[in-house]
Write a protein that holds these residues in place. Structure first.
Motif, mmCIF file in Angstrom:
data_model
loop_
_atom_site.group_PDB
_atom_site.id
_atom_site.type_symbol
_atom_site.label_atom_id
_atom_site.label_comp_id
_atom_site.label_asym_id
_atom_site.label_seq_id
_atom_site.Cartn_x
_atom_site.Cartn_y
_atom_site.Cartn_z
ATOM 1 N N VAL A 1 12.154 9.312 -3.027
ATOM 2 C CA VAL A 1 13.138 10.028 -2.202
ATOM 3 C C VAL A 1 14.451 9.944 -2.964
ATOM 4 C CG1 VAL A 1 14.392 10.052 -0.004
ATOM 5 C CG2 VAL A 1 11.960 9.395 -0.065
ATOM 6 N N THR A 2 14.943 11.099 -3.445
ATOM 7 C CA THR A 2 16.128 11.028 -4.296
ATOM 8 C C THR A 2 17.324 11.780 -3.725
ATOM 9 O OG1 THR A 2 16.966 11.251 -6.554
ATOM 10 C CG2 THR A 2 15.532 13.030 -5.752
ATOM 11 N N GLN A 3 18.508 11.243 -4.009
ATOM 12 C CA GLN A 3 19.768 11.929 -3.683
ATOM 13 C C GLN A 3 20.188 12.802 -4.860
ATOM 14 O OE1 GLN A 3 22.646 8.998 -1.558
ATOM 15 N NE2 GLN A 3 21.373 7.786 -2.947
ATOM 16 N N ASN A 4 19.501 12.632 -5.988
ATOM 17 C CA ASN A 4 19.930 13.323 -7.205
ATOM 18 C C ASN A 4 19.500 14.785 -7.190
ATOM 19 O OD1 ASN A 4 20.870 10.851 -7.971
ATOM 20 N ND2 ASN A 4 19.113 10.351 -9.259
ATOM 21 N N VAL A 5 20.273 15.600 -7.852
ATOM 22 C CA VAL A 5 20.006 17.039 -7.863
ATOM 23 C C VAL A 5 19.557 17.498 -9.260
ATOM 24 C CG1 VAL A 5 21.639 17.479 -5.975
ATOM 25 C CG2 VAL A 5 22.462 17.543 -8.349
ATOM 26 N N ASP A 6 19.217 16.493 -10.140
ATOM 27 C CA ASP A 6 18.968 16.825 -11.553
ATOM 28 C C ASP A 6 17.504 17.105 -11.887
ATOM 29 O OD1 ASP A 6 19.592 13.302 -12.242
ATOM 30 O OD2 ASP A 6 17.703 14.277 -11.696
ATOM 31 N N GLY A 7 16.594 16.862 -10.953
ATOM 32 C CA GLY A 7 15.192 17.210 -11.203
ATOM 33 C C GLY A 7 14.481 16.313 -12.211
ATOM 34 N N LEU A 8 15.103 15.194 -12.625
ATOM 35 C CA LEU A 8 14.513 14.375 -13.703
ATOM 36 C C LEU A 8 13.284 13.567 -13.267
ATOM 37 C CD1 LEU A 8 17.583 13.103 -15.782
ATOM 38 C CD2 LEU A 8 16.012 14.989 -16.285
ATOM 39 N N HIS A 9 13.150 13.251 -11.984
ATOM 40 C CA HIS A 9 11.948 12.513 -11.564
ATOM 41 C C HIS A 9 10.700 13.360 -11.799
ATOM 42 C CE1 HIS A 9 13.817 8.963 -9.898
ATOM 43 N NE2 HIS A 9 14.605 9.668 -9.114
ATOM 44 N N ARG A 10 10.730 14.602 -11.396
ATOM 45 C CA ARG A 10 9.576 15.503 -11.607
ATOM 46 C C ARG A 10 9.342 15.699 -13.102
ATOM 47 N NH1 ARG A 10 11.218 18.553 -7.055
ATOM 48 N NH2 ARG A 10 9.837 18.118 -5.287
ATOM 49 N N ARG B 1 0.855 -1.198 0.000
ATOM 50 C CA ARG B 1 0.000 0.000 0.000
ATOM 51 C C ARG B 1 0.889 1.245 0.000
ATOM 52 N NH1 ARG B 1 -5.094 0.409 1.257
ATOM 53 N NH2 ARG B 1 -4.845 2.212 2.603
ATOM 54 N N LYS B 2 1.949 1.211 0.781
ATOM 55 C CA LYS B 2 2.843 2.382 0.859
ATOM 56 C C LYS B 2 4.221 1.983 0.317
ATOM 57 C CE LYS B 2 0.820 4.869 4.757
ATOM 58 N NZ LYS B 2 1.131 5.531 6.051
ATOM 59 N N VAL B 3 4.650 2.675 -0.725
ATOM 60 C CA VAL B 3 5.931 2.360 -1.364
ATOM 61 C C VAL B 3 6.829 3.597 -1.335
ATOM 62 C CG1 VAL B 3 7.044 1.752 -3.564
ATOM 63 C CG2 VAL B 3 4.909 0.612 -2.894
ATOM 64 N N VAL B 4 8.112 3.370 -1.007
ATOM 65 C CA VAL B 4 9.116 4.434 -1.143
ATOM 66 C C VAL B 4 10.111 3.979 -2.202
ATOM 67 C CG1 VAL B 4 11.068 5.606 -0.009
ATOM 68 C CG2 VAL B 4 8.905 5.297 1.220
ATOM 69 N N VAL B 5 10.421 4.871 -3.136
ATOM 70 C CA VAL B 5 11.476 4.578 -4.118
ATOM 71 C C VAL B 5 12.657 5.471 -3.755
ATOM 72 C CG1 VAL B 5 12.118 4.509 -6.544
ATOM 73 C CG2 VAL B 5 9.740 4.110 -5.876
ATOM 74 N N PHE B 6 13.783 4.888 -3.418
ATOM 75 C CA PHE B 6 14.965 5.646 -2.999
ATOM 76 C C PHE B 6 15.984 5.580 -4.131
ATOM 77 C CE2 PHE B 6 18.140 7.610 -0.629
ATOM 78 C CZ PHE B 6 19.227 6.808 -0.348
ATOM 79 N N THR B 7 16.333 6.740 -4.716
ATOM 80 C CA THR B 7 17.195 6.693 -5.911
ATOM 81 C C THR B 7 18.507 7.459 -5.727
ATOM 82 O OG1 THR B 7 16.262 8.689 -6.943
ATOM 83 C CG2 THR B 7 15.129 6.603 -7.373
ATOM 84 N N GLY B 8 19.487 7.038 -6.542
ATOM 85 C CA GLY B 8 20.787 7.714 -6.598
ATOM 86 C C GLY B 8 21.156 7.949 -8.045
ATOM 87 N N VAL C 1 17.064 2.281 -6.084
ATOM 88 C CA VAL C 1 17.500 2.262 -7.489
ATOM 89 C C VAL C 1 18.763 3.108 -7.688
ATOM 90 C CG1 VAL C 1 16.806 2.667 -9.878
ATOM 91 C CG2 VAL C 1 15.064 2.107 -8.162
ATOM 92 N N GLY C 2 19.846 2.451 -8.142
ATOM 93 C CA GLY C 2 21.004 3.182 -8.645
ATOM 94 C C GLY C 2 21.743 4.012 -7.626
ATOM 95 N N THR C 3 21.978 3.432 -6.446
ATOM 96 C CA THR C 3 22.789 4.177 -5.483
ATOM 97 C C THR C 3 23.881 3.277 -4.917
ATOM 98 O OG1 THR C 3 22.815 5.485 -3.443
ATOM 99 C CG2 THR C 3 21.192 3.706 -3.549
ATOM 100 N N SER C 4 25.058 3.881 -4.724
ATOM 101 C CA SER C 4 26.202 3.123 -4.198
ATOM 102 C C SER C 4 26.067 2.929 -2.694
ATOM 103 C CB SER C 4 27.509 3.877 -4.492
ATOM 104 O OG SER C 4 27.442 5.159 -3.844
ATOM 105 N N GLY C 5 25.205 3.740 -2.060
ATOM 106 C CA GLY C 5 25.018 3.626 -0.616
ATOM 107 C C GLY C 5 26.220 4.113 0.172
ATOM 108 N N LEU C 6 26.990 5.017 -0.441
ATOM 109 C CA LEU C 6 28.218 5.488 0.223
ATOM 110 C C LEU C 6 28.021 6.783 0.998
ATOM 111 C CD1 LEU C 6 30.791 4.856 -2.673
ATOM 112 C CD2 LEU C 6 30.526 3.540 -0.547
ATOM 113 N N VAL C 7 26.952 7.502 0.666
ATOM 114 C CA VAL C 7 26.801 8.850 1.229
ATOM 115 C C VAL C 7 25.747 8.856 2.341
ATOM 116 C CG1 VAL C 7 26.166 11.221 0.670
ATOM 117 C CG2 VAL C 7 27.575 9.904 -0.911
#
Ligand code: BV8
Length: 255
Positions: free
Chosen positions: A103-112, A19-26, A193-199
């Protein structure tokens, strides 16, 4: 590249039950849009610089013009890119599940740009600029506005302008971070999706979700720091894996 159909089947089944999904991207989710991941953004004329040096307040104060020009270069790169099938699949997924937040770490605005509605940007947005001192975001600026030198100056206080991103050593926006951890602890499923998990502290979100009882599915070209927290790893390029996953979910929901 073939992802194991059994893994797709299980992941799609879990998504159908959630019912509740979080997508965490890098950065990996934007790689197929042609945006270099954080570490390989330093190619060509930037290859002799260390991102930990440029993406820090100290780096900016040491050479404001250099750091401003590095961000202007990346902003220009990003302005010429489009979301890829991975971004669009995540926007489509947002219409298929009850509640979904990216929830994204990216600063490129592409999800929106791809149509995702609920997006939390933990590290800011490279297209936004703010005053170094006053922290106020400024909508328009002209690169040679003040005595022809860079960085441009704030019209309100005359101090330097800077990119509205979170640098190493700077705290993440409090509200966004608190909301991201709340959602991670409340969700039924987290898709990483697509994160090294380093930060840190962003990289602790998948473990927080797992500890709170969520199912965790990772999409990455290779295992990494996040993989031990994931129940499943869909190994492959997100621009190829995500459309297959979402199409399988769509068929399951029609059954
Ligand atoms: C903080 C915005 C509290 C800027 C970014 C010492 C002093 C101070 C802090 C620290 C310290 N030691 C550790 C820290 C904490 C530090 C940190 O984590 N450092 C690490 C490097 C050890 N964190 C911070 O400083 C954070 N703030 O802690 O505040 C504080 C305050 C004061 C003092 C102490 C603590 C701030 C972190 C935010 C930094 N800003 N971005 C900008 O972009 O210019 S982070 C930047 O790097 C990106 O935004 C991104 O988030 C991150 C890189 O991570 P990824 O997104 O995962 O990308 P990466 O390239 O690493 O990996 C790509 C992945 O994709 C790979 O796994 C790859 O396999 C995969 N992939 C590639 N292609 C594909 C793919 N997957 C699928 N498909 C594909 N096609």
């Amino acid at each position: 590249m073939e992802v194991d159909p059994e893994m797709i089947e299980r992941s799609a089944g879990w998504l159908a039950e959630a019912r509740k999904v979080v997508v965490f991207t890098g950065a990996g989710v934007s790689a197929e849009s042609g945006i270099p991941t954080f570490r390989d953004a330093l190619t060509g004329l930037w290859e002799n610089y260390d991102p930990q040096q440029l993406a820090t307040p100290e780096g900016f104060l040491a050479d404001p013009k250099l750091v401003w020009e590095w961000y202007a270069y990346r902003r220009k790169l990003i302005a010429e890119t489009q979301p890829n099938p991975g971004h669009f699949a995540l926007a489509e997924l947002g219409k298929l599940v009850w509640e979904l937040t990216v929830v994204t770490q990216n600063v490129d605005g592409l999800h929106r740009k791809a149509g995702s509605r609920k997006v939390i940007e933990l590290h800011g947005n490279i297209t936004r600029v703010k005053c170094w001192r006053g922290d106020t975001v400024v909508e328009d600026w002209d690169d040679r506005s003040w005595a022809g030198d860079l960085p441009p100056r704030c019209k309100l206080c005359g101090d330097m302008l800077r990119p509205d991103v979170v640098w190493f050593g700077e705290s993440l926006p409090e509200q966004e971070l608190a909301e991201a951890f709340r959602l991670a602890q409340e969700c039924d499923l987290m898709l990483v999706v697509g994160t090294s998990g380093l930060v840190q502290p962003s990289a602790s979100l998948p473990a927080a979700a797992r500890q709170a009882g969520a199912r965790v599915v990772e999409v990455n070209r290779e295992p990494g720091e996040i993989t031990p927290s994931a129940h499943l790893l869909l190994k492959g390029k997100s621009g190829e894996v995500l459309p297959v996953l979402v199409n399988r979910l769509k068929r399951l929901l029609e059954e």
